[in-house]
Design an enzyme around this catalytic site. Sequence first.
Site: not given
Length: 196
Positions: A58-59, A114-115, A118, A146, A167, A174, A180
Amino acid sequence: MSKIRTKKAAKEQEGHRPGEALRVLISHARIQKKVAEMAREIRRDFPMDSLHLIGVLKGSIFFLADLARELGGEVSFDFLGVSSYGKGTDSTGEVKLTKDLDLSIEGLSVLVVEDILDTGLTLKYLLKSFEERKPKHLRVAVLLDKVERRIADVKADYCGFTIPNEFVVGYGLDYDERYRNLPDVCVLQLESRGKT
Ligand code: PRP
């Protein structure tokens, strides 16, 4: 309290619950500026194409919504859902599709949105799955990268910000489904995790 400490304290704010504190890492204004720049870069590469954006739930929803409006020209979009197992370094990279695309991407100029990138395991899985569906072009736009967490050998074609291994929440990201809706990207500091 020294001047510097006062300034630092002012930048930190209480989170939703006791023991949670937030520090702005990337302000909404900086995000907006960067998204506009990314959109210009993407449109320079694909000036005439109808771009089909694929948001990974959902990001990515705020990033996709803002990017789509900045892109101009012909844009369509679709969403898919994934869940991954074991995101640690021992991860097998197994990713499960929880919601597939509604539309075929065959012959389309596709931009995966994509948000955050990682470990890269999600994106690696998605790119393999999408390539099999024969799009005309397949590119990736991520807001946050990241880099130091990377396991899979993947990289984004368009990247907003490289961030440290902290983080982060907000602008779609979220913690336990919360935060969010923050306009900024913030570092979430949990008392139990110690100071960042
Ligand atoms: C985030 C993000 C990517 C994935 C990236 O989603 O949106 O899909 O993690 O991680 P990776 O590079 O290690 O594979 P998340 O699982 O947090 O779900 P959400 O978007 O619903 O919050």
